[in-house]
Design an enzyme around this catalytic site. Structure first.
Site, short mmCIF file in Angstrom:
data_model
loop_
_atom_site.label_atom_id
_atom_site.label_comp_id
_atom_site.label_asym_id
_atom_site.label_seq_id
_atom_site.Cartn_x
_atom_site.Cartn_y
_atom_site.Cartn_z
N ARG A 145 0.86 -1.41 -0.28
CA ARG A 145 -0.07 0.00 0.22
C ARG A 145 1.23 1.36 -0.01
O ARG A 145 2.09 0.86 1.21
CB ARG A 145 -0.90 -0.23 1.12
CG ARG A 145 -2.09 1.64 1.10
CD ARG A 145 -2.86 1.24 2.13
NE ARG A 145 -3.85 2.87 3.07
CZ ARG A 145 -3.79 2.77 3.32
NH1 ARG A 145 -3.50 2.71 4.31
NH2 ARG A 145 -4.31 4.54 3.65
N HIS A 146 0.44 2.28 -0.96
CA HIS A 146 0.98 3.71 -0.36
C HIS A 146 1.19 4.06 0.83
O HIS A 146 0.79 4.26 1.55
CB HIS A 146 0.75 4.31 -1.18
CG HIS A 146 -0.92 5.01 -1.29
ND1 HIS A 146 -1.29 6.15 -0.26
CD2 HIS A 146 -1.98 4.22 -1.28
CE1 HIS A 146 -2.46 6.01 0.02
NE2 HIS A 146 -2.57 5.04 -0.98
N GLY A 147 2.20 5.02 0.36
CA GLY A 147 1.68 6.57 1.70
C GLY A 147 1.58 7.15 1.95
O GLY A 147 0.58 6.77 1.50
N TRP A 161 -4.69 13.48 3.12
CA TRP A 161 -6.16 13.25 2.85
C TRP A 161 -6.00 11.72 3.93
O TRP A 161 -7.68 11.30 4.65
CB TRP A 161 -6.26 12.59 1.41
CG TRP A 161 -7.57 14.17 1.14
CD1 TRP A 161 -7.21 15.37 1.26
CD2 TRP A 161 -8.45 14.07 0.27
NE1 TRP A 161 -7.93 16.35 0.09
CE2 TRP A 161 -8.44 15.36 0.29
CE3 TRP A 161 -8.59 12.73 -0.84
CZ2 TRP A 161 -8.88 15.89 -1.57
CZ3 TRP A 161 -9.89 13.77 -1.63
CH2 TRP A 161 -9.53 15.25 -1.95
N ASN A 162 -5.26 11.17 4.32
CA ASN A 162 -5.53 9.48 5.07
C ASN A 162 -5.50 10.14 6.42
O ASN A 162 -6.56 9.78 6.94
CB ASN A 162 -4.32 9.20 5.32
CG ASN A 162 -3.51 8.20 3.95
OD1 ASN A 162 -2.69 7.99 3.44
ND2 ASN A 162 -4.78 7.88 3.84
N GLY A 198 -10.36 7.70 -2.73
CA GLY A 198 -10.79 6.88 -4.37
C GLY A 198 -9.55 7.42 -5.66
O GLY A 198 -8.58 7.01 -5.64
N ARG A 200 0.17 8.54 -5.61
CA ARG A 200 0.02 8.39 -4.65
C ARG A 200 1.03 6.81 -4.33
O ARG A 200 1.76 6.53 -3.88
CB ARG A 200 -0.58 8.52 -3.49
CG ARG A 200 -1.59 7.93 -3.38
CD ARG A 200 -2.87 8.06 -2.64
NE ARG A 200 -4.25 7.07 -2.60
CZ ARG A 200 -5.08 8.00 -3.69
NH1 ARG A 200 -4.65 8.78 -4.81
NH2 ARG A 200 -6.30 6.47 -4.24
N GLU A 206 -7.02 2.08 -6.67
CA GLU A 206 -8.34 2.12 -5.95
C GLU A 206 -9.09 2.42 -6.60
O GLU A 206 -9.62 3.06 -7.44
CB GLU A 206 -8.00 4.10 -4.77
CG GLU A 206 -9.06 3.50 -3.64
CD GLU A 206 -8.64 2.36 -2.75
OE1 GLU A 206 -8.72 1.07 -3.39
OE2 GLU A 206 -8.14 2.42 -1.59
N ARG A 227 -24.08 5.13 4.14
CA ARG A 227 -23.95 3.52 3.52
C ARG A 227 -24.94 3.00 2.54
O ARG A 227 -24.50 2.10 2.39
CB ARG A 227 -23.57 3.28 4.85
CG ARG A 227 -21.65 3.01 4.91
CD ARG A 227 -21.21 2.38 6.68
NE ARG A 227 -19.99 3.09 7.07
CZ ARG A 227 -20.02 4.50 7.96
NH1 ARG A 227 -21.03 4.33 8.26
NH2 ARG A 227 -18.90 4.22 8.19
#
Length: 192
Positions: A8-10, A14-15, A22, A58, A83, A106
């Site tokens: 998974r990217h760094g 936004w994380n 997305g 990313r 993503e 949801r």
């Protein structure tokens, strides 16, 4: 036997803000670049033959850090490994989602990519890369939701309920019997 290291990217801004990314093309933040250097350092003690990455920035930036450290060029950008599409949720935090669509957001159709679609798209892309390089060791840099969905397609019995950490590595192996998972969501390189 073909080995795939799924990374998974760094981290990104936004994380940290809890925003759904997305397909939004965000760069790594300062911490993310540091995490990319740490996974690159960890992988430098191993033998890898190829590196592929999602076409989102990313993931590309994470793959480039690994490529530079390992001295292996990025073999290709794979749009099918980007993503999962976040639909109307992209760019929003949980509080913003609740404010806009209510507690039951949801249950609404907010144009999210379906899990089955991501599973099919991602697992097919990984299978194609593996078929291109049988018996090799291949790194793939991508994103949390698409990687978990892809793993569900490739190794159905694997419990993928634990969210993937930034720059974690998951290692899967293909032999005549199919895919097995040797390592899931390992981020010991950033957990010192």
């Amino acid at each position: 036997m073909t080995t795939i290291g799924l990374i998974r990217h760094g981290s990104t801004a936004w994380n940290k803000e809890g925003r759904i990314q997305g397909h939004t093309n965000n760069p790594l933040d300062e911490e993310g670049f540091g995490q990319a250097e740490k996974i690159a350092e960890r992988l430098s003690g191993e033998t890898w033959d190829y590196i592929y990455t999602s076409d989102l920035l990313r993931a590309k930036q994470t793959a480039e850090a690994i490529s530079a450290k390992l001295g292996i060029p990025v073999a290709g950008l794979v749009p099918e490994l980007r993503e999962m599409n976040g639909g109307l949720l992209e760019g929003t935090t949980e509080d913003e989602r609740v404010a806009q669509w209510g507690q039951d957001w949801r249950s609404l159709d907010l144009r999210l990519e379906k899990t089955e679609s991501g599973m099919e798209r991602g697992s097919r892309a990984i299978e194609e890369i593996a078929a291109r390089h049988p018996g090799k060791r291949i790194l793939i840099v991508s994103h949390g939701a698409i990687l978990r969905s892809s793993l569900k397609g490739l190794v159905p019995e694997l419990d993928v309920s634990e969210l993937l950490k930034n720059t974690s590595i998951t290692r899967i192996v293909k032999d005549d019997a199919g895919w097995t998972c040797e390592l899931y969501n390992c981020a010991k390189h950033i957990e010192e």
